[in-house]
Design a protein around this motif. Structure first.
Motif, PDB file in Angstrom:
ATOM      1  N   HIS A 281     -21.943 -40.578  53.372  1.00 22.64           N
ATOM      2  CA  HIS A 281     -21.241 -41.840  53.165  1.00 22.64           C
ATOM      3  C   HIS A 281     -22.281 -42.950  53.100  1.00 22.64           C
ATOM      4  O   HIS A 281     -22.922 -43.251  54.107  1.00 22.64           O
ATOM      5  CB  HIS A 281     -20.235 -42.099  54.296  1.00 22.64           C
ATOM      6  CG  HIS A 281     -18.948 -41.336  54.147  1.00 22.64           C
ATOM      7  ND1 HIS A 281     -17.866 -41.523  54.965  1.00 22.64           N
ATOM      8  CD2 HIS A 281     -18.577 -40.386  53.238  1.00 22.64           C
ATOM      9  CE1 HIS A 281     -16.880 -40.718  54.582  1.00 22.64           C
ATOM     10  NE2 HIS A 281     -17.286 -40.018  53.545  1.00 22.64           N
ATOM     11  N   ASN A 282     -22.447 -43.502  51.923  1.00 28.04           N
ATOM     12  CA  ASN A 282     -23.416 -44.582  51.720  1.00 28.04           C
ATOM     13  C   ASN A 282     -24.805 -44.206  52.237  1.00 28.04           C
ATOM     14  O   ASN A 282     -25.468 -44.968  52.939  1.00 28.04           O
ATOM     15  CB  ASN A 282     -22.892 -45.877  52.361  1.00 28.04           C
ATOM     16  CG  ASN A 282     -21.580 -46.295  51.720  1.00 28.04           C
ATOM     17  OD1 ASN A 282     -21.509 -46.403  50.503  1.00 28.04           O
ATOM     18  ND2 ASN A 282     -20.543 -46.474  52.501  1.00 28.04           N
ATOM     19  N   GLY A 283     -25.210 -43.018  51.858  1.00 27.79           N
ATOM     20  CA  GLY A 283     -26.561 -42.572  52.161  1.00 27.79           C
ATOM     21  C   GLY A 283     -26.772 -42.092  53.580  1.00 27.79           C
ATOM     22  O   GLY A 283     -27.895 -41.742  53.965  1.00 27.79           O
TER      23      GLY A 283
ATOM     24  N   SER B 233     -12.180 -36.263  56.077  1.00 27.89           N
ATOM     25  CA  SER B 233     -11.152 -36.023  55.055  1.00 27.89           C
ATOM     26  C   SER B 233     -10.395 -34.725  55.306  1.00 27.89           C
ATOM     27  O   SER B 233     -10.997 -33.671  55.547  1.00 27.89           O
ATOM     28  CB  SER B 233     -11.821 -35.962  53.680  1.00 27.89           C
ATOM     29  OG  SER B 233     -10.910 -35.427  52.739  1.00 27.89           O
TER      30      SER B 233
ATOM     31  N   SER C  17     -16.751 -34.199  58.241  1.00 30.34           N
ATOM     32  CA  SER C  17     -15.946 -34.975  57.291  1.00 30.34           C
ATOM     33  C   SER C  17     -14.690 -35.540  57.928  1.00 30.34           C
ATOM     34  O   SER C  17     -13.984 -34.831  58.654  1.00 30.34           O
ATOM     35  CB  SER C  17     -15.528 -34.086  56.115  1.00 30.34           C
ATOM     36  OG  SER C  17     -14.597 -34.788  55.310  1.00 30.34           O
TER      37      SER C  17
ATOM     38  N   SER D 213     -21.407 -32.582  47.534  1.00 27.59           N
ATOM     39  CA  SER D 213     -20.698 -33.754  47.027  1.00 27.59           C
ATOM     40  C   SER D 213     -20.246 -33.450  45.603  1.00 27.59           C
ATOM     41  O   SER D 213     -20.769 -32.526  44.970  1.00 27.59           O
ATOM     42  CB  SER D 213     -21.606 -34.997  47.041  1.00 27.59           C
ATOM     43  OG  SER D 213     -22.533 -34.921  45.979  1.00 27.59           O
ATOM     44  N   PRO D 214     -19.305 -34.238  45.102  1.00 25.32           N
ATOM     45  CA  PRO D 214     -18.890 -34.025  43.709  1.00 25.32           C
ATOM     46  C   PRO D 214     -19.998 -34.434  42.732  1.00 25.32           C
ATOM     47  O   PRO D 214     -20.016 -33.992  41.593  1.00 25.32           O
ATOM     48  CB  PRO D 214     -17.675 -34.943  43.554  1.00 25.32           C
ATOM     49  CG  PRO D 214     -17.304 -35.382  44.934  1.00 25.32           C
ATOM     50  CD  PRO D 214     -18.545 -35.298  45.761  1.00 25.32           C
TER      51      PRO D 214
ATOM     52  N   PRO E  31     -20.630 -34.581  54.869  1.00 24.00           N
ATOM     53  CA  PRO E  31     -20.676 -35.388  53.661  1.00 24.00           C
ATOM     54  C   PRO E  31     -21.626 -36.564  53.835  1.00 24.00           C
ATOM     55  O   PRO E  31     -22.054 -36.878  54.960  1.00 24.00           O
ATOM     56  CB  PRO E  31     -19.241 -35.886  53.496  1.00 24.00           C
ATOM     57  CG  PRO E  31     -18.530 -35.625  54.756  1.00 24.00           C
ATOM     58  CD  PRO E  31     -19.394 -34.764  55.630  1.00 24.00           C
TER      59      PRO E  31
ATOM     60  N   ASN F  95     -16.877 -30.339  52.113  1.00 25.26           N
ATOM     61  CA  ASN F  95     -17.937 -29.845  53.010  1.00 25.26           C
ATOM     62  C   ASN F  95     -17.386 -28.779  53.947  1.00 25.26           C
ATOM     63  O   ASN F  95     -18.094 -27.847  54.318  1.00 25.26           O
ATOM     64  CB  ASN F  95     -18.575 -31.005  53.775  1.00 25.26           C
ATOM     65  CG  ASN F  95     -19.539 -31.760  52.893  1.00 25.26           C
ATOM     66  OD1 ASN F  95     -20.699 -31.376  52.776  1.00 25.26           O
ATOM     67  ND2 ASN F  95     -19.060 -32.804  52.221  1.00 25.26           N
TER      68      ASN F  95
HETATM   69  C1  LIG Z   1     -17.065 -44.338  52.194  1.00 25.07           C
HETATM   70  C2  LIG Z   1     -17.674 -43.327  51.262  1.00 25.07           C
HETATM   71  C3  LIG Z   1     -19.011 -43.406  50.946  1.00 25.07           C
HETATM   72  C4  LIG Z   1     -19.588 -42.467  50.094  1.00 25.07           C
HETATM   73  N1  LIG Z   1     -20.925 -42.527  49.848  1.00 25.07           N
HETATM   74  C5  LIG Z   1     -21.505 -41.547  49.126  1.00 25.07           C
HETATM   75  C6  LIG Z   1     -22.917 -41.520  48.977  1.00 25.07           C
HETATM   76  O1  LIG Z   1     -23.649 -42.348  49.484  1.00 25.07           O
HETATM   77  N2  LIG Z   1     -23.462 -40.505  48.259  1.00 25.07           N
HETATM   78  C7  LIG Z   1     -22.677 -39.519  47.691  1.00 25.07           C
HETATM   79  O2  LIG Z   1     -23.224 -38.603  47.052  1.00 25.07           O
HETATM   80  N3  LIG Z   1     -21.337 -39.539  47.813  1.00 25.07           N
HETATM   81  C8  LIG Z   1     -20.731 -40.514  48.518  1.00 25.07           C
HETATM   82  N4  LIG Z   1     -19.369 -40.515  48.688  1.00 25.07           N
HETATM   83  C9  LIG Z   1     -18.580 -39.483  48.031  1.00 25.07           C
HETATM   84  C10 LIG Z   1     -18.463 -38.234  48.881  1.00 25.07           C
HETATM   85  O3  LIG Z   1     -19.595 -37.417  48.645  1.00 25.07           O
HETATM   86  C11 LIG Z   1     -17.201 -37.478  48.510  1.00 25.07           C
HETATM   87  O4  LIG Z   1     -16.088 -38.243  48.917  1.00 25.07           O
HETATM   88  C12 LIG Z   1     -17.136 -36.101  49.145  1.00 25.07           C
HETATM   89  O5  LIG Z   1     -15.962 -35.446  48.716  1.00 25.07           O
HETATM   90  C13 LIG Z   1     -17.128 -36.185  50.648  1.00 25.07           C
HETATM   91  O6  LIG Z   1     -17.103 -34.894  51.188  1.00 25.07           O
HETATM   92  P1  LIG Z   1     -15.825 -34.383  52.014  1.00 25.07           P
HETATM   93  O7  LIG Z   1     -14.755 -34.067  50.975  1.00 25.07           O
HETATM   94  O8  LIG Z   1     -16.329 -33.160  52.697  1.00 25.07           O
HETATM   95  O9  LIG Z   1     -15.407 -35.447  52.934  1.00 25.07           O
HETATM   96  C14 LIG Z   1     -18.785 -41.439  49.515  1.00 25.07           C
HETATM   97  C15 LIG Z   1     -17.410 -41.381  49.847  1.00 25.07           C
HETATM   98  C16 LIG Z   1     -16.870 -42.296  50.709  1.00 25.07           C
HETATM   99  C17 LIG Z   1     -15.397 -42.188  51.072  1.00 25.07           C
END
Ligand SMILES: Cc1cc2nc3c(=O)[nH]c(=O)nc-3n(C[C@H](O)[C@H](O)[C@H](O)COP(=O)(O)O)c2cc1C
Length: 179
Positions: free
Chosen positions: A80-82, A11, A9, A115-116, A78, A16
């Motif tokens: 990001h866009n699949g 973030s 991640s 994911s949330p 995490p 995660n």
């Molecule tokens: C650029 C971007 C793309 C994302 N794409 C998806 C996605 O495709 N599917 C999904 O379930 N969540 C998506 N998310 C939401 C993430 O699951 C969510 O931000 C999550 O908290 C990320 O985990 P992290 O906190 O460990 O970084 C996306 C978030 C970002 C910032």
């Protein structure tokens, strides 16, 4: 046994990473863990030109050494866009270019995702499960935790649902067995 725990991640408040720590707490006491958080690596965006002109960044070479020192990997990423976050992909691209013998990720790996939302990063988990054998990895299994806010106890740092917690424990038992 030595575990390389990778958080993919970008973030600073990564959920995660919280799941990764919950999983690591299930390993036998005394297990040696080296944790890599991709946001803490000092890696420029990969390009062949950069590699040609500047060689390998110190953190790319260090990541190669840290992987080779580990007997098994736990990767929490995490979606990001699949797909995997660009920061993780960049670290993987650098790693794939570093000098080595054999395939570039020749380690057993357990995959974690949360994911949330209701899909728990499962699209990316599936993508990693498909692609990582091409990197040389042996995928031991994957664990996806949907709806992180209600599925994870933020106070205690554990997975709430007993069945899900047992599923994660079973995966971590496979990790422990490969140490
Ligand atoms: C650029 C971007 C793309 C994302 N794409 C998806 C996605 O495709 N599917 C999904 O379930 N969540 C998506 N998310 C939401 C993430 O699951 C969510 O931000 C999550 O908290 C990320 O985990 P992290 O906190 O460990 O970084 C996306 C978030 C970002 C910032």
């Amino acid at each position: 046994m030595s575990v390389l725990a990778i958080c993919g991640s970008p973030s600073s408040t990564s959920i995660n990473r919280r799941l990764l720590h919950a999983a690591l707490s299930m390993l036998p006491a005394g297990t040696e863990v080296d944790e890599v958080w991709v946001r803490e690596l000092d890696l420029p965006l990969y390009s062949p030109d950069h590699e040609r002109e500047h060689g390998f960044p110190a953190d790319a070479l260090a990541l190669r050494k840290r992987l080779e020192a580990a007997s098994v990997v736990v990767l929490a990423s995490p979606e990001h866009n699949g797909s995997m976050p660009a920061m993780l992909k960049n670290a993987i691209d650098w790693l794939s270019r570093t000098p080595r013998e054999g395939r570039f990720f020749a380690r057993p790996v357990a995959l974690l995702a949360t994911s949330p939302g209701g899909r728990g990063g499962s699209t990316n988990l599936g993508a990693l499960t498909s692609v990582m054998p091409h990197w040389g990895a042996e995928v031991l299994g994957g664990f996806s935790l949907p709806s992180f806010r209600s599925s994870f106890d933020a106070e205690t740092g554990v997975v709430q649902d007993a069945d899900r917690a047992a599923e994660l424990a079973a995966l971590m038992a496979l990790v422990a067995a490969r140490g």
